[in-house]
Design an enzyme around this catalytic site. Structure first.
Site, mmCIF file in Angstrom:
data_model
loop_
_atom_site.group_PDB
_atom_site.id
_atom_site.type_symbol
_atom_site.label_atom_id
_atom_site.label_comp_id
_atom_site.label_asym_id
_atom_site.label_seq_id
_atom_site.Cartn_x
_atom_site.Cartn_y
_atom_site.Cartn_z
ATOM 1 N N GLY A 194 53.901 27.433 33.600
ATOM 2 C CA GLY A 194 54.088 26.104 33.022
ATOM 3 C C GLY A 194 55.344 25.466 33.575
ATOM 4 O O GLY A 194 55.819 25.831 34.661
ATOM 5 N N ARG A 225 44.529 35.159 36.773
ATOM 6 C CA ARG A 225 45.513 35.869 37.593
ATOM 7 C C ARG A 225 46.543 36.624 36.744
ATOM 8 O O ARG A 225 47.346 37.383 37.270
ATOM 9 C CB ARG A 225 46.118 34.975 38.661
ATOM 10 C CG ARG A 225 47.017 33.903 38.210
ATOM 11 C CD ARG A 225 47.423 33.046 39.414
ATOM 12 N NE ARG A 225 48.585 32.260 39.085
ATOM 13 C CZ ARG A 225 49.151 31.400 39.900
ATOM 14 N NH1 ARG A 225 48.679 31.221 41.112
ATOM 15 N NH2 ARG A 225 50.212 30.731 39.543
ATOM 16 N N LYS A 265 47.202 32.559 25.341
ATOM 17 C CA LYS A 265 47.241 31.225 24.731
ATOM 18 C C LYS A 265 47.118 30.158 25.813
ATOM 19 O O LYS A 265 48.050 29.879 26.556
ATOM 20 C CB LYS A 265 48.540 30.997 23.947
ATOM 21 C CG LYS A 265 48.364 29.865 22.956
ATOM 22 C CD LYS A 265 49.576 28.991 22.760
ATOM 23 C CE LYS A 265 49.969 28.151 23.904
ATOM 24 N NZ LYS A 265 49.142 26.959 24.147
ATOM 25 N N PRO A 266 45.925 29.533 25.914
ATOM 26 C CA PRO A 266 45.776 28.454 26.891
ATOM 27 C C PRO A 266 46.423 27.164 26.386
ATOM 28 O O PRO A 266 46.765 27.070 25.206
ATOM 29 C CB PRO A 266 44.253 28.282 26.969
ATOM 30 C CG PRO A 266 43.751 28.716 25.622
ATOM 31 C CD PRO A 266 44.708 29.775 25.133
ATOM 32 N N ALA A 267 46.559 26.192 27.278
ATOM 33 C CA ALA A 267 47.102 24.888 26.871
ATOM 34 C C ALA A 267 46.131 24.217 25.904
ATOM 35 O O ALA A 267 44.920 24.360 26.033
ATOM 36 C CB ALA A 267 47.296 24.007 28.101
ATOM 37 N N GLU A 310 56.106 31.623 36.187
ATOM 38 C CA GLU A 310 55.520 30.802 37.267
ATOM 39 C C GLU A 310 55.745 29.353 36.861
ATOM 40 O O GLU A 310 54.999 28.803 36.056
ATOM 41 C CB GLU A 310 54.017 31.108 37.391
ATOM 42 C CG GLU A 310 53.690 32.550 37.737
ATOM 43 C CD GLU A 310 53.975 32.892 39.193
ATOM 44 O OE1 GLU A 310 54.239 31.981 39.992
ATOM 45 O OE2 GLU A 310 53.954 34.089 39.526
ATOM 46 N N GLU A 338 59.187 16.624 39.954
ATOM 47 C CA GLU A 338 57.782 16.953 40.196
ATOM 48 C C GLU A 338 56.925 15.736 39.821
ATOM 49 O O GLU A 338 56.961 15.278 38.681
ATOM 50 C CB GLU A 338 57.440 18.152 39.301
ATOM 51 C CG GLU A 338 56.209 18.880 39.703
ATOM 52 C CD GLU A 338 55.991 20.149 38.858
ATOM 53 O OE1 GLU A 338 56.438 20.210 37.699
ATOM 54 O OE2 GLU A 338 55.357 21.078 39.379
ATOM 55 N N TRP A 397 47.550 23.532 31.550
ATOM 56 C CA TRP A 397 46.257 22.838 31.578
ATOM 57 C C TRP A 397 45.760 22.559 32.993
ATOM 58 O O TRP A 397 44.606 22.197 33.180
ATOM 59 C CB TRP A 397 46.361 21.498 30.824
ATOM 60 C CG TRP A 397 47.539 20.662 31.261
ATOM 61 C CD1 TRP A 397 48.751 20.591 30.630
ATOM 62 C CD2 TRP A 397 47.629 19.833 32.419
ATOM 63 N NE1 TRP A 397 49.602 19.768 31.337
ATOM 64 C CE2 TRP A 397 48.930 19.285 32.441
ATOM 65 C CE3 TRP A 397 46.751 19.488 33.453
ATOM 66 C CZ2 TRP A 397 49.368 18.418 33.448
ATOM 67 C CZ3 TRP A 397 47.186 18.639 34.457
ATOM 68 C CH2 TRP A 397 48.478 18.110 34.443
ATOM 69 N N ASN A 398 46.628 22.664 34.013
ATOM 70 C CA ASN A 398 46.209 22.115 35.310
ATOM 71 C C ASN A 398 45.185 22.988 36.046
ATOM 72 O O ASN A 398 44.365 22.468 36.803
ATOM 73 C CB ASN A 398 47.414 21.766 36.191
ATOM 74 C CG ASN A 398 48.244 22.944 36.571
ATOM 75 O OD1 ASN A 398 48.225 23.972 35.891
ATOM 76 N ND2 ASN A 398 48.987 22.826 37.648
HETATM 77 P P1 NAP Z 1 54.094 23.194 29.782
HETATM 78 O O1 NAP Z 1 54.269 21.960 28.976
HETATM 79 O O2 NAP Z 1 55.292 23.980 30.127
HETATM 80 O O3 NAP Z 1 53.030 24.080 28.987
HETATM 81 C C1 NAP Z 1 52.534 25.280 29.502
HETATM 82 C C2 NAP Z 1 52.021 26.147 28.369
HETATM 83 O O4 NAP Z 1 53.108 26.502 27.518
HETATM 84 C C3 NAP Z 1 50.987 25.471 27.466
HETATM 85 O O5 NAP Z 1 50.074 26.440 27.019
HETATM 86 C C4 NAP Z 1 51.841 24.973 26.319
HETATM 87 O O6 NAP Z 1 51.119 24.768 25.136
HETATM 88 C C5 NAP Z 1 52.813 26.116 26.182
HETATM 89 N N1 NAP Z 1 54.073 25.761 25.512
HETATM 90 C C6 NAP Z 1 54.729 24.585 25.555
HETATM 91 N N2 NAP Z 1 55.863 24.676 24.824
HETATM 92 C C7 NAP Z 1 55.904 25.929 24.313
HETATM 93 C C8 NAP Z 1 56.821 26.639 23.460
HETATM 94 N N3 NAP Z 1 57.923 26.046 22.985
HETATM 95 N N4 NAP Z 1 56.537 27.915 23.156
HETATM 96 C C9 NAP Z 1 55.424 28.525 23.608
HETATM 97 N N5 NAP Z 1 54.526 27.913 24.407
HETATM 98 C C10 NAP Z 1 54.765 26.637 24.758
HETATM 99 O O7 NAP Z 1 53.385 22.902 31.168
HETATM 100 P P2 NAP Z 1 52.086 22.047 31.459
HETATM 101 O O8 NAP Z 1 52.439 20.601 31.348
HETATM 102 O O9 NAP Z 1 50.946 22.570 30.662
HETATM 103 O O10 NAP Z 1 51.794 22.452 32.978
HETATM 104 C C11 NAP Z 1 52.361 21.804 34.050
HETATM 105 C C12 NAP Z 1 53.527 22.596 34.608
HETATM 106 O O11 NAP Z 1 53.085 23.906 34.975
HETATM 107 C C13 NAP Z 1 54.080 21.999 35.892
HETATM 108 O O12 NAP Z 1 55.472 22.017 35.857
HETATM 109 C C14 NAP Z 1 53.553 22.936 36.969
HETATM 110 O O13 NAP Z 1 54.323 22.948 38.141
HETATM 111 C C15 NAP Z 1 53.566 24.236 36.268
HETATM 112 N N6 NAP Z 1 52.671 25.194 36.932
HETATM 113 C C16 NAP Z 1 53.226 26.224 37.638
HETATM 114 C C17 NAP Z 1 52.413 27.135 38.317
HETATM 115 C C18 NAP Z 1 53.004 28.263 39.101
HETATM 116 O O14 NAP Z 1 52.262 29.211 39.398
HETATM 117 N N7 NAP Z 1 54.272 28.238 39.470
HETATM 118 C C19 NAP Z 1 51.031 26.981 38.257
HETATM 119 C C20 NAP Z 1 50.490 25.927 37.531
HETATM 120 C C21 NAP Z 1 51.334 25.036 36.860
HETATM 121 P P3 NAP Z 1 50.670 23.308 24.646
HETATM 122 O O15 NAP Z 1 49.472 22.975 25.439
HETATM 123 O O16 NAP Z 1 50.384 23.453 23.220
HETATM 124 O O17 NAP Z 1 51.809 22.372 24.930
#
Ligand code: NAP
Length: 489
Positions: free
Chosen positions: A240, A171, A186-188, A262, A393, A162-163
């Site tokens: 994520g 990308r 699949k977006p958040a 990522e 984090e 979502w961020n």
């Molecule tokens: P997240 O909770 O890991 O969720 C990311 C995505 O994965 C969302 O679309 C989420 O859907 C989905 N998801 C969650 N659990 C899943 C599962 N069991 N199976 C399949 N999909 C699943 O992360 P977030 O809170 O949205 O984002 C923040 C994190 O992203 C931070 O740790 C940040 O550092 C990281 N990030 C990394 C980068 C990079 O390039 N390295 C860039 C941006 C962000 P739902 O919305 O339905 O939960």
């Protein structure tokens, strides 16, 4: 009650298609709908389709069906579709930025910066689509020829956080389209609107049916699991958290999927005593406060040379303390809300933990009362070694400052983390700069600058920040396989 306050806000929300996009058709989700809220008020903005597992499988069916033609589609045309999408996004940057702010919270100027950054991936990969090549070589023994060719990986699953609601999609989508791969995106669930608009733009500029399919769902694990275990899927690209990344890797091992991960970060920001402190403070402001601190690249901890640590903390506190906090749509607002109540509680908890262990708040240190998920920009000084926020984090507008005595200590502290996404280094000594950069255990380094993101550069991490690179010439390789042909001559 709705959170929308102006006719323009209503217009940009109304124009978003709220259904699933499968095989070139917009259709309802079998599970009804899910609510999208405005983090500045906690009130609903609108509803979007909630997909079932059958919907998700239908999206993969469409991606699989479109794959053979798309792989053969002229690269120039694939590139031109991306180029047209780049133009359309750029033309509509203002309304897309407003939409992003409504669903994600950050100030409109920052949303606009993300739209520009996100669109750049389409421009970059439109240029890369026609530069996919191979190799022809004489075998070392002179007896035969070695031919290599690059081919699209095949149907991909792209999962985004979502961020950065748009750029984390472009990308992945940019290189996938350029390489000739089809996809399910699949977006958040908290920020689906920007991606839905992106799918509409791609449809409008002529992306063929089935190349991109979009699923929004209230249960990611349930809807994504059957796709990850489907032998027709060839690749999973995930942005994520490290925690979810680990789970997905485990699931992906069943079919040995190609993976790009990522994941999370814990970026050190190192300031040496020979640095220009004002420039470092300016860079810190960007590295910390971009995206309200909710970036994987956010400076998570500031390691500052003992001689300049107090000065740095005070100057940074002056800047952060002067920032206007509020709904991202309001004039002059520089700090929007955090994404939700649980993210804000996590930030509060980490700050309380640090203060409980002896850190002092130079500015901020509190959540704001009232509607929305606001947290005051915060600088913490004298942060002790065992404070949790040096290891975890933060994902919020909090800058912990810790001093160091010498270069060796600074490098050791910077590397003392399971993450390895990015580090920032401020020094005016070129030899020191290169010495330190070489020893930092990260995929990226900002040298005397607080921002590394660039569509022309390979973005990605090492250690538990994941693997794979997005952007740059490297980005398209993630979506290509190399086939080698042994030629008998
Ligand atoms: P997240 O909770 O890991 O969720 C990311 C995505 O994965 C969302 O679309 C989420 O859907 C989905 N998801 C969650 N659990 C899943 C599962 N069991 N199976 C399949 N999909 C699943 O992360 P977030 O809170 O949205 O984002 C923040 C994190 O992203 C931070 O740790 C940040 O550092 C990281 N990030 C990394 C980068 C990079 O390039 N390295 C860039 C941006 C962000 P739902 O919305 O339905 O939960």
């Amino acid at each position: 009650m709705s959170t929308i306050t102006t006719p323009e806000e209503q217009r940009v929300v109304d124009q978003v298609p709220k259904q699933l996009y499968i095989g070139g058709e917009w259709r309802d989700g079998a599970k009804g709908s899910l609510s999208v809220e405005d983090p500045a008020t906690g009130e609903p903005l609108c509803e979007v389709a909630d997909a079932s597992t059958d919907d998700a499988v239908a999206a993969l069916d469409a991606a699989v069906g479109a794959a053979p033609e798309w792989a053969q589609h002229p690269p120039r045309e694939r590139g031109e579709i991306l180029r047209r999408a780049f133009e359309a996004i750029t033309q509509r940057a203002d309304e897309l930025a407003l939409l992003m702010t409504l669903e994600m919270g950050k100030p409109v100027t920052e949303s606009k910066a993300e739209i520009t950054y996100g669109a750049e991936f389409f421009r970059w990969f439109s240029e890369q689509a026609v530069r996919i090549d191979g190799r022809y070589a004489v075998a070392p023994n002179g007896q035969g020829r070695l031919l290599t060719m690059k081919q699209p990986v095949g149907p991909c699953l792209l999962i985004t956080p979502w961020n950065f609601p748009l750029a984390m999609g472009t990308r992945k989508i940019g290189p996938a389209v350029a390489a000739g791969c089809t996809m399910v995106v699949k977006p958040a669930q908290q920020t689906p609107l920007s991606m839905l608009m992106l799918a509409k733009i791609l449809e409008d500029v002529g992306l063929p049916k089935g190349v991109l399919n979009l699923i929004t769902a209230s249960s990611s694990s349930e809807t994504m699991a059957p796709l990850i275990s489907d032998s027709r899927l060839r690749k999973l690209s995930f942005t994520g958290s490290t925690e979810v990344g680990r789970k997905l890797m485990e699931q992906a091992s069943q079919n040995l999927l190609r993976l790009s991960m990522e994941l999370g970060g814990n970026a050190p920001f190192i300031v040496f005593d020979d640095a220009d402190v004002d420039a470092a403070v300016q860079g810190a402001l960007i590295a910390k406060m971009r995206n309200v601190g909710e970036a994987c690249t956010a400076a998570n901890r500031f390691h500052v040379a003992g001689g300049v640590a107090d000065q740095f903390a005070e100057k940074l506190a002056d800047k952060l303390g002067a920032m206007k906090v509020g709904r991202g749509t309001e004039d002059g607002v520089e700090v929007g809300p955090l994404i939700d109540a649980s993210q804000r509680s996590k930030v509060s908890e980490l700050v309380e933990d640090a203060i409980g262990r002896g850190a002092k708040a130079v500015v901020g240190g509190h959540a704001r009362d009232g509607a929305g998920y606001f947290y005051d920009p915060t600088v913490l000084a004298d942060v002790p070694e065992d404070a949790r926020l040096l290891k975890e984090e933060i994902f919020g507008p909090v800058a912990p400052v810790k001093s160091f005595d010498d270069e060796e200590e600074a490098i050791a502290a910077a590397n003392d983390t399971e993450y390895g996404l990015v580090a920032y280094v401020y020094t005016s000594n070129l030899k020191r700069a290169l010495r330190v950069v070489e020893r930092l255990e990260t995929g990226m380094v900002g040298l005397n600058q607080g921002l590394v993101s660039n569509a022309a550069a390979p973005f990605g991490g090492i250690k538990q920040s994941g693997f794979g690179r997005e952007g740059g010439p490297e980005g398209i390789e993630e979506y290509l396989e190399t086939k080698y042909v042994a030629v008998n001559l």
